[in-house]
Design a protein around this motif. Structure first.
Motif, PDB file in Angstrom:
ATOM      1  N   ALA A 286       0.896  -1.271  -0.013  1.00 35.59           N
ATOM      2  CA  ALA A 286      -0.138  -0.195   0.000  1.00 35.59           C
ATOM      3  C   ALA A 286       0.931   1.296   0.162  1.00 35.59           C
ATOM      4  O   ALA A 286       1.916   1.247   0.372  1.00 35.59           O
ATOM      5  N   ASN A 288       1.284   3.998   1.819  1.00 38.06           N
ATOM      6  CA  ASN A 288       1.738   4.415   3.096  1.00 38.06           C
ATOM      7  C   ASN A 288       2.496   3.114   4.063  1.00 38.06           C
ATOM      8  O   ASN A 288       2.855   3.540   4.946  1.00 38.06           O
ATOM      9  N   SER A 368       2.677   1.503   9.021  1.00 37.07           N
ATOM     10  CA  SER A 368       2.504   2.381   7.969  1.00 37.07           C
ATOM     11  C   SER A 368       2.631   3.988   8.660  1.00 37.07           C
ATOM     12  O   SER A 368       2.599   3.955  10.021  1.00 37.07           O
ATOM     13  N   ASP A 370       0.548   6.444   7.975  1.00 35.57           N
ATOM     14  CA  ASP A 370      -0.930   7.227   8.310  1.00 35.57           C
ATOM     15  C   ASP A 370      -1.582   6.520   9.380  1.00 35.57           C
ATOM     16  O   ASP A 370      -1.956   5.276   9.497  1.00 35.57           O
ATOM     17  N   ASP A 373      -4.910   4.580   8.530  1.00 37.68           N
ATOM     18  CA  ASP A 373      -4.744   3.490   7.544  1.00 37.68           C
ATOM     19  C   ASP A 373      -5.078   2.222   8.046  1.00 37.68           C
ATOM     20  O   ASP A 373      -4.713   1.278   7.156  1.00 37.68           O
ATOM     21  N   ASN A 376      -6.762  -0.008   5.161  1.00 32.45           N
ATOM     22  CA  ASN A 376      -5.929  -0.315   4.222  1.00 32.45           C
ATOM     23  C   ASN A 376      -4.928  -1.367   4.522  1.00 32.45           C
ATOM     24  O   ASN A 376      -4.490  -2.440   3.744  1.00 32.45           O
ATOM     25  N   MET A 377      -4.437  -1.427   5.795  1.00 36.77           N
ATOM     26  CA  MET A 377      -3.418  -2.475   6.193  1.00 36.77           C
ATOM     27  C   MET A 377      -4.243  -3.723   6.505  1.00 36.77           C
ATOM     28  O   MET A 377      -3.716  -4.869   6.227  1.00 36.77           O
ATOM     29  N   ASP A 379      -6.667  -4.699   4.693  1.00 30.80           N
ATOM     30  CA  ASP A 379      -7.009  -5.297   3.402  1.00 30.80           C
ATOM     31  C   ASP A 379      -5.413  -5.846   2.972  1.00 30.80           C
ATOM     32  O   ASP A 379      -5.610  -6.889   1.993  1.00 30.80           O
ATOM     33  N   CYS A 380      -4.489  -5.199   3.198  1.00 27.81           N
ATOM     34  CA  CYS A 380      -3.014  -5.963   2.890  1.00 27.81           C
ATOM     35  C   CYS A 380      -2.847  -7.190   3.588  1.00 27.81           C
ATOM     36  O   CYS A 380      -2.427  -8.274   2.852  1.00 27.81           O
TER      37      CYS A 380
END
Length: 526
Positions: A286, A288, A368, A370, A373, A376-377, A379-380
């Motif tokens: 991602a 960040n 990260s 952010d 985030d 997003n993390m 989802d990673c």
């Protein structure tokens, strides 16, 4: 006591160590103890995995640049959280950890706090650690309570101030078998009182770790900000509930060879499987995301970093300590602020911490820049698991967890009982499981004490040694440091010095043969 010692300045021709100008520059198939850094077994073939692998000396000679560094603008990390935001962030994190803290630790801590600081039991502890502010306010004590020791800490601060008034710095006091070591890291003062065989330099290194642990919770910027506005501020208000992190770190400093060697150990795993795990992490990236770290207990499986961004092994040890000190991360996906003080003392990163499976030892840390985030993390992690579960490497990883170490018998040296080997260029080390003769916790602690003594002799501030051999009643010990590696070996007491020296060559050949399983030779990047 029989022993053999070589000073750093002596020639190695008679000890089978080839001169540097005669060494091959490439990676030799049959290594000798003369291999230079970068060609030793376990050395990275492409680039370093950590920012500075040989950091024992670096740890103990840090300059007073910390304040300036804390004010410096750094591209990564989010500096300048307000004091109110900081208290909320740390408070939430600590409340969560308090709710899930292990009962055994709480009971142990309560018992330690109940100790009468004037009793013989309290005095009998082999090592005490105290943290106080420059105003003399107690912040942390390993045994007893800060309130009961406030006058003692006041005396400590008076000693520091008295010497500073004479335009000098107090480093240590040696008396009656005790070493009292002082470390001033404004606005904090750390004091260690020890009657172990560790050198003053190594005790300072341990105090440095405790300092970094505190900074990792608060950031140095906020620490300075707090005491600039109120010199007699009681920092325990912010750190309340985090004592278990410091307690656990002190235990690690006594028992974990990685903290002694300033290195990290890897989970023994076939290189093909490790490469698949690394590539799966690389694919789950991602914007960040700075570091992706997969741990298996106290072992590193892989670490993927953003190109040109390096993680210091001290920061990774603090991450290990954070994960190992709390069971709350097993109950779901954690999102916590963390300062990585060797990377950036001024701001927080934000770490997504979760286990791949509820009962698994595999813990994934996604770091990260952010604070918003989390999803997003998350989802990673989902993409990483999806990719990994489709590959046979996931099963190989699970199988490796069933036998996360190896026996010294696999080396094929009958007289060898145990060893520690560190590759200096990679900052990684390897060590077998303890044999039956050291299966009790008491015997393991005793062996670690012997290793600490050897390490102190090799890294003595004024009389460093390159080679040391010692005979004891229970075992013989050999320590050897070169430009490429450090090695510590424990032998049967019936062995000889000649056999021990010959065993080094055999061991290095075995490590070279197994290096792709024991080390990360090609650190991956995004």
């Amino acid at each position: 006591m029989d022993g053999g010692v070589h000073r750093a300045a002596l020639s190695w021709e008679n000890a089978t160590l080839a001169p540097v100008d005669r060494l091959r520059s490439d990676r030799a198939e049959s290594p000798t103890p003369g291999l230079v850094e970068g060609t030793e077994p376990g050395a990275g073939q492409t680039s370093a995995i950590f920012v500075h692998a040989q950091s024992f000396e670096d740890l103990t000679v840090e300059a007073e640049e910390a304040r300036q560094e804390a004010e410096r603008e750094i591209e990564l990390g989010k500096p300048e959280e307000s004091a109110e935001e900081l208290q909320v962030l740390v408070g939430e994190k600590i409340k969560e950890e308090e709710r899930h803290e292990k009962k055994s630790w709480l009971e142990s801590r309560i018992e330690e706090e109940k100790e009468d600081v004037s009793s013989e039991a309290w005095r009998s502890h082999r090592k005490h650690v105290f943290v106080l502010s420059e105003a003399g306010k107690p912040i942390y004590t390993r045994y007893g309570t800060e309130e009961a020791l406030s006058s003692t800490m006041g005396v400590m601060m008076a000693l520091v101030s008295f010497v500073e008034a004479e335009k000098n710095i107090i480093h240590s006091i040696h008396a009656d078998g005790y070493k009292v070591v002082f470390l001033t890291k404004s606005p904090l003062v750390l004091v260690g009182v020890s009657r172990t065989c560790q050198s003053e330099k190594e005790l300072v290194r341990e105090l440095q770790y405790i300092y970094y642990q505190i900074v990792s919770l608060l950031t140095l910027t906020q620490l300075n900000h707090i005491f600039q506005h109120k010199q007699n501020y009681d920092l325990r208000r912010l750190l309340a509930g985090s004592e278990h992190l410091t307690d656990n770190l002190l235990l690690r400093l006594e028992r974990d060879p990685g903290l002694l060697l300033s290195a990290i150990t890897c989970l023994p795993l076939a290189s093909s499987a490790r490469d698949v795990v690394s590539s799966s992490l690389q694919a789950a990236k991602a914007p960040n995301l700075v570091f992706s770290i997969l741990l298996a207990g106290d072992c590193l499986v892989t670490l993927v970093r953003k190109k040109d961004q390096y993680l210091h092994h001290i920061d990774l040890h603090l991450v290990f300590n954070l994960v190992g000190s709390s069971s709350s991360f097993r109950e779901g996906e954690g999102w916590t602020p963390i300062c990585l003080p060797k990377f950036n003392t001024a701001g927080f990163f934000h770490a997504h911490i979760s286990y791949l499976e509820p009962a698994s030892q595999l813990c994934l840390i996604l770091v990260s820049t952010d604070r918003e985030d989390f999803f997003n993390m998350s989802d990673c992690k989902r993409r990483f698991l999806e990719r990994l579960s489709k590959r046979s490497a996931y099963q190989a990883l699970k199988e490796a967890l069933k036998c996360s170490s190896y026996s010294v018998a696999q080396v094929g040296i009958p007289e060898l009982r145990h060893f520690l080997y560190k590759s200096k260029s990679s900052g990684l080390y390897t060590s077998p499981e303890f044999p039956v003769v050291y299966e009790s916790e008491e015997e393991q602690d005793r062996l670690m004490g012997l290793y600490q003594d050897l390490h102190s002799r090799l890294h003595h501030p004024t009389r460093p040694l390159r080679f040391f051999y010692r005979c004891n009643k229970a075992e013989n010990l050999l320590a050897w440091v070169t430009s490429g590696f450090e090695i510590y070996l424990c032998f049967s007491p019936l062995g000889t010095k000649a056999l021990a020296v010959a065993a080094v060559n055999k061991l290095l050949k075995w490590i070279r043969k197994e290096e792709d399983r024991l080390f990360i030779l090609s650190p991956p990047t995004y």
